[in-house]
Design a protein around this motif. Sequence first.
Motif, PDB file in Angstrom:
ATOM      1  N   GLN A 494       0.883  -1.159   0.000  1.00  0.00           N
ATOM      2  CA  GLN A 494       0.000   0.000   0.000  1.00  0.00           C
ATOM      3  C   GLN A 494       0.925   1.215   0.000  1.00  0.00           C
ATOM      4  O   GLN A 494       1.918   1.229   0.726  1.00  0.00           O
ATOM      5  N   GLU A 623      -3.011   0.465  15.340  1.00  0.00           N
ATOM      6  CA  GLU A 623      -3.336   1.313  14.206  1.00  0.00           C
ATOM      7  C   GLU A 623      -4.846   1.375  14.103  1.00  0.00           C
ATOM      8  O   GLU A 623      -5.541   0.410  14.421  1.00  0.00           O
TER       9      GLU A 623
ATOM     10  N   THR B  36     -14.317   1.395   3.879  1.00  0.00           N
ATOM     11  CA  THR B  36     -13.482   2.588   4.006  1.00  0.00           C
ATOM     12  C   THR B  36     -14.271   3.755   4.585  1.00  0.00           C
ATOM     13  O   THR B  36     -13.707   4.623   5.222  1.00  0.00           O
ATOM     14  N   THR B  37     -15.596   3.750   4.322  1.00  0.00           N
ATOM     15  CA  THR B  37     -16.354   4.963   4.603  1.00  0.00           C
ATOM     16  C   THR B  37     -17.672   4.654   5.284  1.00  0.00           C
ATOM     17  O   THR B  37     -18.392   3.747   4.868  1.00  0.00           O
ATOM     18  N   SER B  54     -16.866   9.189   8.360  1.00  0.00           N
ATOM     19  CA  SER B  54     -15.529   8.680   8.676  1.00  0.00           C
ATOM     20  C   SER B  54     -15.001   7.965   7.437  1.00  0.00           C
ATOM     21  O   SER B  54     -15.667   7.111   6.869  1.00  0.00           O
ATOM     22  N   GLN B  55     -13.814   8.390   7.014  1.00  0.00           N
ATOM     23  CA  GLN B  55     -13.272   7.841   5.769  1.00  0.00           C
ATOM     24  C   GLN B  55     -11.826   7.395   5.996  1.00  0.00           C
ATOM     25  O   GLN B  55     -11.005   8.177   6.499  1.00  0.00           O
ATOM     26  N   ASP B  56     -11.523   6.144   5.616  1.00  0.00           N
ATOM     27  CA  ASP B  56     -10.161   5.606   5.775  1.00  0.00           C
ATOM     28  C   ASP B  56      -9.787   4.921   4.461  1.00  0.00           C
ATOM     29  O   ASP B  56     -10.016   3.725   4.287  1.00  0.00           O
ATOM     30  N   ASP B  58      -7.058   4.020   3.052  1.00  0.00           N
ATOM     31  CA  ASP B  58      -6.063   2.939   2.938  1.00  0.00           C
ATOM     32  C   ASP B  58      -6.444   1.703   3.763  1.00  0.00           C
ATOM     33  O   ASP B  58      -5.605   0.854   4.037  1.00  0.00           O
ATOM     34  N   GLY B  59      -7.722   1.607   4.108  1.00  0.00           N
ATOM     35  CA  GLY B  59      -8.199   0.390   4.785  1.00  0.00           C
ATOM     36  C   GLY B  59      -7.364   0.044   5.995  1.00  0.00           C
ATOM     37  O   GLY B  59      -7.237   0.855   6.916  1.00  0.00           O
ATOM     38  N   ASP B  60      -6.717  -1.147   5.967  1.00  0.00           N
ATOM     39  CA  ASP B  60      -5.911  -1.539   7.120  1.00  0.00           C
ATOM     40  C   ASP B  60      -4.487  -0.981   7.050  1.00  0.00           C
ATOM     41  O   ASP B  60      -3.600  -1.433   7.756  1.00  0.00           O
ATOM     42  N   GLY B  61      -4.269  -0.003   6.194  1.00  0.00           N
ATOM     43  CA  GLY B  61      -2.956   0.659   6.131  1.00  0.00           C
ATOM     44  C   GLY B  61      -2.739   1.549   7.334  1.00  0.00           C
ATOM     45  O   GLY B  61      -3.599   1.645   8.215  1.00  0.00           O
ATOM     46  N   PRO B  62      -1.579   2.196   7.366  1.00  0.00           N
ATOM     47  CA  PRO B  62      -1.210   2.949   8.571  1.00  0.00           C
ATOM     48  C   PRO B  62      -2.010   4.234   8.807  1.00  0.00           C
ATOM     49  O   PRO B  62      -2.051   4.720   9.936  1.00  0.00           O
ATOM     50  N   ASP B  63      -2.626   4.780   7.764  1.00  0.00           N
ATOM     51  CA  ASP B  63      -3.331   6.043   7.960  1.00  0.00           C
ATOM     52  C   ASP B  63      -4.612   5.831   8.756  1.00  0.00           C
ATOM     53  O   ASP B  63      -5.382   4.919   8.491  1.00  0.00           O
ATOM     54  N   PRO B  65      -8.464   6.882  10.124  1.00  0.00           N
ATOM     55  CA  PRO B  65      -9.622   7.425   9.424  1.00  0.00           C
ATOM     56  C   PRO B  65      -9.726   8.949   9.631  1.00  0.00           C
ATOM     57  O   PRO B  65      -9.323   9.466  10.670  1.00  0.00           O
TER      58      PRO B  65
END
Lengths: 799, 182
Positions: A494, A623, B36-37, B54-56, B58-63, B65
Amino acid sequence: MKFYFVVLTTLWFVLPVFGQECTHSVSGEIIDFHDKTPLKGALVLVVGQNTKVTTDNLGKFTIKGLCTNEIELEISHPECTSQFLAVNTNEKKELKISLEHHLELLEEVQVIGATQKKKTASSIEKTLQLQTLERMSSGSLGDVLKKIPGVSSLNTGANIVKPVIQGLSGSRVLILNNEVRMQDMEWGDEHAPNIDVNVANRITLIKGAGALQYGGDAIGGVILIAPEKIVAKDSLYGKFLANGATNGRGGNATLELVKSFENGWFVKAQGSYKRLGDLEAPNYVLSNTGISQVGGSLQIGKNNFKEGWEAYYSYFDSDIAILRASHIGNVDDLITAINSKQPNFIGPFGYTIDNPSQEVTHHLLKGNYFRRFEGLGKLKIQYDYQQNQRFEYDLRRGESRGVPSIDLTLRTHTISSDFKIDADNQKQLKFGIMGRLQNNAADPSTGVRRLIPDYDKYDIGAFATGEYNLSNQLILDAGLRYDFSRIDAKKFYQRSRWEERGYNVDFGDLVVEDFGSQLLTNPVLDFHNLSGTLGLKYDLGGETDISVNYALSQRAPNPSELFSEGLHHSAARIELGDLRTKSETSNKVALAIEKKSTKWGYNVAPYVNGIDNFILLEPSGVEFTIRGAFPVWSYRQTKALLMGIDASLYKQWLSNWRTEHQVSYIKGSDKTLDRALINVPPIRLLNRLIYKRPQWNGLRVALESNYVFEQNEFPPNITVFSPQVNENVVLDINTPPPAYHVLNMDMEMTFKMLKKDDFTIGMNISNLLNDSYRDYLNRQRFFADNMGRNVQLRLKLYF
Amino acid sequence: MKIKFFSALAMTSLLFLSCNNDDNAPEPVNEEEVITTLTVTLTAAGGTPIELKSQDLDGDGPDAPVINVSGSLATSTTYSGTIKVLNETESPAEDITLEVEEEDDEHQFFYGISGLNATTEYGNFDDDQNPLGTEFTLTTTDASTGSITFTLRHEPKKPNDGTLADAGGETDITVTFSVEIE
C-alpha cells in the motif's frame, strides 16, 4: 536365487547316487568391505551340507572333500549380514570375499530399546522409539516431541502444535521427513508441521545446529522422522492401529503393509485417517475445534548392501477448525475477550468444520540412490519435490463467504548429494552439496491482499563434517557449511505503508509499477550464511559420558519476516515484516553429562545461546481503521540471550517400579532493550511413575504429572486507545496465565491373537482430574481454556 | 538397471514440468470487503441534513480514518437517520450497505451516546423483527456536548439486550463522532 538353491540342493541329493568322488576343494580370504582388513572368526557354510569352517586370524579358510564342483557358500560373521555365494570350484579355487563388517547396517535394522548410533557425536540428541510413538499415534508431532526435556510447543488450540526446542521454533527448527527437509510454510505461528506421526518408525531430535548436513540454519534444532528400514528377506507383514477418544468424540486409525524380498526389493504402503469433532474444556465446548486429517505414504525400492534406490511419496491433508471465539473484530473485542474469562461464543457439540478454518495439503515426492565403494565410503544422490497448498478461511460477508482469505501454493525442488568416507574406523568424513528452487504463488482471487507475496527463492549449500576418534574414550567432531540464498519477490505495498515504513527513501528503486494506492515492487535479496560446529565427547567410564559442543549458525529471514504486511484476520492483528531484516547469527555452547545404566541414569545439559539480530514478532502498538483499533505486531531484530538447562533422571527402584523425572528451565532476554523476550517457555516439571509386570500380559501402567510454572518474565503490555470506553487502556496481551498441573495416565497389555504378542490394547487418560487451565504458549489463551479430560482407547495389531 | 533409468527419467521430467515459473507480473488485489467509509445522514423536517462521516481510504494501512461532522444538532428535534457504508478502494465505490441489509439476520448497528441529551430508536429490522439499524431516529432534548459511537457487529447474538457486551460477534465498524447539541 531360490531357483539356483533348489537346483543345487537337488544336485546334491542326486549326484552321490552316481558315486562321484569327493575330492573338490575351495579356499579363500574374507575381508572387511570398508577397510579391507581380514575378518577372523567368520563362518563359512556349504549350503545343503554339514560342512562348515571358520576363518583363521588372517581371515583365511579352506574347505576340502567336496563331492561336487558347484556349491553355494553362506558366509556369516557375528557383526555382519550374511552373504550367499555360488562357486564353481573347477573355475575358481581362491576366493576373495568382502563382508560388511560395520555397525551401520546393524543400526539400520536395530530393534526397539537398543542403543542407536547417534547422528552427531557431541550434540544433544534424543530418539523416540516406535513403542513410544505408537502410544501417541493420535497426537501431533508437537505433542509427541514434548516428551523430550527442553521441548515445549507453541499451540493454536489443541490441533495446531509447533515444536519449540530450547525456546526456539518455526524456521529455526528443521523437520526432515525421510531425509527430505520439509518446506511447508513453517514461518507462521499457526502453521503446524504437515506430518503424520504414523509415518515414523522413530523420531530423533537434535538440539541446536550441530547436524550441519541437514542445514546451517537450525538454530533451534533438527527433527528427523525416519521410516522403518526394511530388511532384505522374503516377508509380508503389517500393522493396524486405532484410537478412540472421548474428547472430540472421534478417533484415528492407521494401516500399514510391507512386502519385502530376499533380493532387496521392498514396497511399503501406509495410510491413516483422523477425525475429531469439537473439543471440550472442563466447563464448555470449544466450538469449532474439530479436525479431519488424511495421510498416506508409499515407499518402493531396492536395497542391497552395495547399492540401492528408493522412491517415496507421502500425502498429508488436514482440515482444521479454528476456535470460533478466537475470531475477533478489533482491539475492543480482544479486550472484551481477555476480560471475560469465557469464550464469547459457545455452541453445542458438533462435528462440522466451520470457518474460521484452515486446510493444508502437502505432497512430498522423493527419489534417492546410493552406492558404496569398497574401501572408501558411500555416495548418496537425492531429488525431492514438495508441494504445499494452504487455504485459510475467515468469517466473510456476501459473495466472499466461503472464499479463502489466504490461498498460497509453495513448490520446492531440491537436489542433494553427499559422500561419506568411512573406511577408517577411527575417522569419518562426510561432504555434500545441495541446490534448491522454490516458488510461492499467492492466488489473487481471494479478494484479500496477499499476506505473503509471490516469490522465487534459490538456495545453494555445501558442507563438510567429520568425526575423529582421538582415543578409545574421546571423539572429536567438527563441521563447516556455507549457504547462499536469494529471494526474488513481486510484492504489492500500500502506498501509505510504503511511505510510513520509509521504504520510499531506502528502496525507491524497487518500485516496478505504480497502481495509485498500491505499488508493485520487486525486492531481490541475497543472503550469505556460514555455519560451523566443533565438539568433543569423552567417555568417563561407568556408562557415563560428557560432551561439549559449540555451534555457529546463521539463518536468513523467511518471507514472513521480510514481507508480512496487513491485517491477519484470523488473529485480529496487523503483522508487519521488515525489508531491512538481516540474517540472524547464533553462537551456542551446550554441555551434557549423561549416565545410562539399567539401574539408574541421568542427563544434565546446560546451554547458552547468544543470538545477534534475533528476529522476533511482538505487539508494538495499534493502528486505527474504520473497524476500530488493531494491535500491530511487528518483526524486530535484537540481540538475544537464551540460557537454560534441561535435566532428566530415571531410577529402576524394583524390578517392576521405575520413576522418571524431567525439568527444563530457560531464561530469554532481549539485550538491546534490556527486558524479557516474548514467548519463552516457562519452567516445566515432569514426573512419571511406571509399573511394569511382563508376566501379566506385558502390563504397563504409567502415571504422569506435568507441572508448568507461571512465566514471570515477559515483555511489558501495551497501552491502546479503546473507542468503546473512549480512553487509553492497558491491553493485557503479554501477561502469562498462572501455573498449572495436569495428571495423565496410560496403561496397556499385550495378548496373542495369531502369534505371540501381536495384539496390544491400551488406555490413555489425559488431564485425569479435568482441570481448567490456560497455557502461555497457546495463542488461544486469551479466549478459552485448554482441553479437559480425554479418555482414549487404543488397539494395535501386528500381522 | 532399466528401472533405475526410468525412475531417473521420470524424476527429471518432473523437474521440467513443475518449473513453469511464469515471469508475468502478478495482478494487484483490491480488497472486496474493506469498509473505508461510513456516512450517517441526520435529517430533520425542513432542516439541512447533517452529515457525520468517517473515511479511511487505505483500509488496514497505517493512515487513521478522517472524521468529519458537518454541523451541530438542534435541541428538541427528531432526526431521521440513515447509515451508508462504502468500499471506496474500488471504483466505482461499492455500497456495502446493500450487503449488510441483505444479510440483516447477521448484522446489527449499535448506537452509543455519551454526554449528549439524546436518544435513539431502531428504524429497520430483520425478518425475525430483531433490529438491524441502518435506519434509525434520533431525538434530542437539551443543549449538550458529547459523542455518538456507531458500531456494526457481524454475527452478533440475536436477539440481544441492546448492549455490545451481550451481543458479542465481531466488530466490522466502530466510529465515534464528537457532536454538539445547541
